[in-house]
Design a protein around this motif. Structure first.
Motif, mmCIF file in Angstrom:
data_model
loop_
_atom_site.group_PDB
_atom_site.id
_atom_site.type_symbol
_atom_site.label_atom_id
_atom_site.label_comp_id
_atom_site.label_asym_id
_atom_site.label_seq_id
_atom_site.Cartn_x
_atom_site.Cartn_y
_atom_site.Cartn_z
ATOM 1 N N ALA A 141 0.848 -1.197 0.000
ATOM 2 C CA ALA A 141 0.000 0.000 0.000
ATOM 3 C C ALA A 141 0.884 1.248 0.000
ATOM 4 O O ALA A 141 2.022 1.221 0.458
ATOM 5 C CB ALA A 141 -0.910 -0.016 1.224
ATOM 6 N N PHE A 142 0.321 2.343 -0.521
ATOM 7 C CA PHE A 142 1.052 3.613 -0.599
ATOM 8 C C PHE A 142 1.006 4.277 0.776
ATOM 9 O O PHE A 142 -0.069 4.563 1.287
ATOM 10 C CB PHE A 142 0.377 4.493 -1.649
ATOM 11 N N ASP A 143 2.175 4.491 1.343
ATOM 12 C CA ASP A 143 2.220 5.072 2.694
ATOM 13 C C ASP A 143 3.011 6.360 2.704
ATOM 14 O O ASP A 143 3.820 6.616 1.816
ATOM 15 C CB ASP A 143 2.807 4.069 3.703
ATOM 16 N N GLN A 144 2.736 7.185 3.699
ATOM 17 C CA GLN A 144 3.491 8.434 3.836
ATOM 18 C C GLN A 144 4.585 8.271 4.872
ATOM 19 O O GLN A 144 4.351 7.807 5.986
ATOM 20 C CB GLN A 144 2.580 9.589 4.256
ATOM 21 N N LEU A 145 5.768 8.678 4.472
ATOM 22 C CA LEU A 145 6.905 8.676 5.395
ATOM 23 C C LEU A 145 6.773 9.916 6.292
ATOM 24 O O LEU A 145 6.436 10.986 5.809
ATOM 25 C CB LEU A 145 8.180 8.755 4.556
ATOM 26 N N ALA A 146 7.042 9.760 7.573
ATOM 27 C CA ALA A 146 6.931 10.900 8.499
ATOM 28 C C ALA A 146 8.005 11.943 8.203
ATOM 29 O O ALA A 146 9.095 11.618 7.736
ATOM 30 C CB ALA A 146 7.061 10.406 9.935
ATOM 31 N N LYS A 147 7.670 13.221 8.479
ATOM 32 C CA LYS A 147 8.612 14.339 8.251
ATOM 33 C C LYS A 147 9.823 14.244 9.164
ATOM 34 O O LYS A 147 10.914 14.665 8.814
ATOM 35 C CB LYS A 147 7.908 15.679 8.537
ATOM 36 N N SER A 148 9.586 13.752 10.376
ATOM 37 C CA SER A 148 10.688 13.609 11.332
ATOM 38 C C SER A 148 10.360 12.425 12.236
ATOM 39 O O SER A 148 9.309 11.801 12.086
ATOM 40 C CB SER A 148 10.844 14.881 12.175
ATOM 41 N N GLY A 152 4.579 13.635 17.111
ATOM 42 C CA GLY A 152 3.489 14.267 16.362
ATOM 43 C C GLY A 152 3.577 13.978 14.872
ATOM 44 O O GLY A 152 2.564 13.700 14.214
ATOM 45 N N ASP A 153 4.787 14.038 14.337
ATOM 46 C CA ASP A 153 4.971 13.782 12.900
ATOM 47 C C ASP A 153 4.707 12.319 12.565
ATOM 48 O O ASP A 153 4.132 11.993 11.523
ATOM 49 C CB ASP A 153 6.390 14.170 12.466
ATOM 50 N N MET A 154 5.133 11.430 13.465
ATOM 51 C CA MET A 154 4.890 9.998 13.260
ATOM 52 C C MET A 154 3.389 9.687 13.277
ATOM 53 O O MET A 154 2.883 8.924 12.470
ATOM 54 C CB MET A 154 5.580 9.171 14.349
ATOM 55 N N LYS A 155 2.696 10.313 14.218
ATOM 56 C CA LYS A 155 1.244 10.081 14.358
ATOM 57 C C LYS A 155 0.511 10.608 13.121
ATOM 58 O O LYS A 155 -0.364 9.928 12.572
ATOM 59 C CB LYS A 155 0.740 10.792 15.628
ATOM 60 N N GLU A 156 0.905 11.793 12.677
ATOM 61 C CA GLU A 156 0.263 12.395 11.503
ATOM 62 C C GLU A 156 0.462 11.503 10.260
ATOM 63 O O GLU A 156 -0.481 11.247 9.503
ATOM 64 C CB GLU A 156 0.883 13.785 11.268
ATOM 65 N N ALA A 157 1.710 11.038 10.063
ATOM 66 C CA ALA A 157 2.007 10.191 8.892
ATOM 67 C C ALA A 157 1.247 8.870 8.981
ATOM 68 O O ALA A 157 0.722 8.369 7.980
ATOM 69 C CB ALA A 157 3.504 9.932 8.805
ATOM 70 N N MET A 158 1.163 8.321 10.198
ATOM 71 C CA MET A 158 0.449 7.056 10.381
ATOM 72 C C MET A 158 -1.037 7.220 10.060
ATOM 73 O O MET A 158 -1.633 6.397 9.361
ATOM 74 C CB MET A 158 0.618 6.582 11.829
ATOM 75 N N GLY A 217 7.923 2.092 7.675
ATOM 76 C CA GLY A 217 8.218 3.362 8.308
ATOM 77 C C GLY A 217 9.640 3.349 8.805
ATOM 78 O O GLY A 217 10.438 2.478 8.445
ATOM 79 N N VAL A 218 9.945 4.315 9.663
ATOM 80 C CA VAL A 218 11.317 4.434 10.165
ATOM 81 C C VAL A 218 11.355 3.930 11.595
ATOM 82 O O VAL A 218 10.495 4.266 12.403
ATOM 83 C CB VAL A 218 11.762 5.910 10.098
ATOM 84 N N PHE A 219 12.314 3.091 11.892
ATOM 85 C CA PHE A 219 12.484 2.627 13.266
ATOM 86 C C PHE A 219 13.938 2.256 13.477
ATOM 87 O O PHE A 219 14.685 2.049 12.534
ATOM 88 C CB PHE A 219 11.557 1.447 13.578
ATOM 89 N N THR A 220 14.327 2.175 14.750
ATOM 90 C CA THR A 220 15.716 1.858 15.049
ATOM 91 C C THR A 220 15.854 0.358 15.293
ATOM 92 O O THR A 220 14.960 -0.272 15.867
ATOM 93 C CB THR A 220 16.212 2.629 16.281
ATOM 94 N N ALA A 221 16.966 -0.177 14.841
ATOM 95 C CA ALA A 221 17.195 -1.618 14.970
ATOM 96 C C ALA A 221 17.190 -2.040 16.437
ATOM 97 O O ALA A 221 16.696 -3.111 16.775
ATOM 98 C CB ALA A 221 18.512 -1.993 14.310
ATOM 99 N N ASP A 222 17.703 -1.166 17.327
ATOM 100 C CA ASP A 222 17.783 -1.522 18.751
ATOM 101 C C ASP A 222 16.420 -1.807 19.372
ATOM 102 O O ASP A 222 16.291 -2.651 20.248
ATOM 103 C CB ASP A 222 18.453 -0.387 19.549
#
Ligand SMILES: [Zn+2]
Length: 370
Positions: A141-148, A152-158, A217-222
């Protein structure tokens, strides 16, 4: 509905088979990153020989060149590329939202081609249409990457990604109703490193009429283990889960499989190969280093790839130092084989009930100082 047979499961981890119109994928499996319908420096024959079961191309790159219509004219991605096996396409969202002058609205994203400056607009509907033309077995599916990476940016993109998912599902089913060959849609679970957002996104996606899930989306490996332990129990057990863009570090493959991911893709192994950074069971080495100049042993003695069976480290060192094209080919064969085989081994050990022992011995040797 995409058929996914689970053969064995243990806590979150599972061993299965995804049945696609182009053949089966035995999972967990590493999917080759064929961004522009080719895995860089490798032929499809080499991909088959090194044990690859499926490839993943990128919709953004393919609509710029050669265009979705041309891939359709060829009979679809598997036929165009002569791969002939199971295929995935990523929506291109990640690449588009990484462009410098992208304009985002509720409708979609407007951007210019990084090749020739041509103007494009991608919407959830156009992404589905292009992916149907490209004709991979599994679409994202077409998803939006968060601005930062801020909450707040993650929630908006989600939240926008969820609204776009509804449009993707509608368009996908409209296109499916008149299709000759079935293609399948995965929803994208977003939410960054925030576990409450991940849980919300997983619940939203789980309720939709889709065939599987991309964890993106973006997440850290840790924090990946906790993120997957939040997401995977919420997702329906009988649908496959693809971990997007992870697998450069072998530990991520172990953590991903252990916590319920069925397929993986990553451009890292071949990109590192082209730079001379090569996997061994004792960690990654840079073959350009002077200490390999007189080393006539195989790159990795335990490896049965074409590179390790036939060539030595001194020769690879020479090819890299003289910038021969063959350096990139041999290195890519080895690195892609290494990650593909590691995931295949994870599957065998999950089946045999010896996963924890394998994980401990592999990671203990690969990362001796951690
Ligand atoms: Zn090898």
């Amino acid at each position: 509905m995409l058929i996914f047979d689970i053969i064995k499961s243990n806590n979150l981890a599972r061993v299965g088979v995804i049945h696609t119109p182009h053949g089966d994928i035995e999972t967990p499996a590493f999917v080759g990153a064929a961004t522009r319908a080719t895995v860089k420096a490798l032929t499809m024959e080499q991909m088959r020989m090194l044990g690859s079961q499926a490839i993943l191309a990128n919709t953004y790159h393919l609509i710029l060149a050669p265009g979705a219509d041309l891939v359709q004219e060829a009979g679809g991605l598997a036929e165009f590329s002569s791969w002939h096996g199971p295929t995935f396409t990523d929506s291109g969202g990640f690449q588009i939202f990484s462009l410098p002058d992208v304009k985002i609205s509720e409708n979609g994203a407007k951007f210019k081609s990084h090749i020739d400056g041509r103007k494009f607009e991608m919407t959830p509907e156009s992404s589905m249409q292009d992916q149907w033309k490209i004709g991979a077995d599994i679409h994202m599916a077409f998803d939006q990457l968060a601005k930062s990476e801020k909450y707040g940016d993650m929630k908006e993109a989600m939240e926008r990604t969820h609204r776009w998912l509804d449009r993707c599902v509608d368009e996908h089913h409209r296109l499916a109703s008149s299709a000759e060959r079935m293609q399948y849609l995965f929803a994208i679970v977003q939410g960054g490193d925030f576990l409450d957002l991940r849980a919300e996104s997983a619940k939203y996606c789980a309720g939709k009429d889709v065939d599987g899930f991309g964890i993106g989306g973006v997440f850290t490996a840790d924090g990946m283990d906790k993120m997957l332990q939040t997401v995977c129990p919420i997702l329906p057990e009988d649908k496959p889960r693809h971990l997007l863009g992870m697998g450069q570090e072998p530990i991520d493959l172990f953590v991903g499989a252990e916590n319920g991911c069925d397929t993986f893709d990553c451009v890292g192994p071949t990109r590192m190969a082209r730079n001379g950074s090569l996997y061994t069971l004792d960690g990654r080495i840079n073959i350009k280093n002077a200490r390999f100049k007189h080393d006539f042993t195989p790159l990795m003695p335990e490896c049965d790839c074409e590179c390790c069976k036939n060539y030595n480290r001194a020769y690879l060192h020479h090819l890299f130092k003289t910038d021969e094209i063959t350096a990139k080919v041999l290195a890519s064969i080895h690195n892609e084989h290494f990650v593909t085989k590691t995931v295949a081994n994870i599957r065998e050990h999950l089946l045999a009930g010896t996963f924890q022992e394998y994980k401990k011995s592999f990671l203990g040797r690969y990362y001796p100082n951690s």
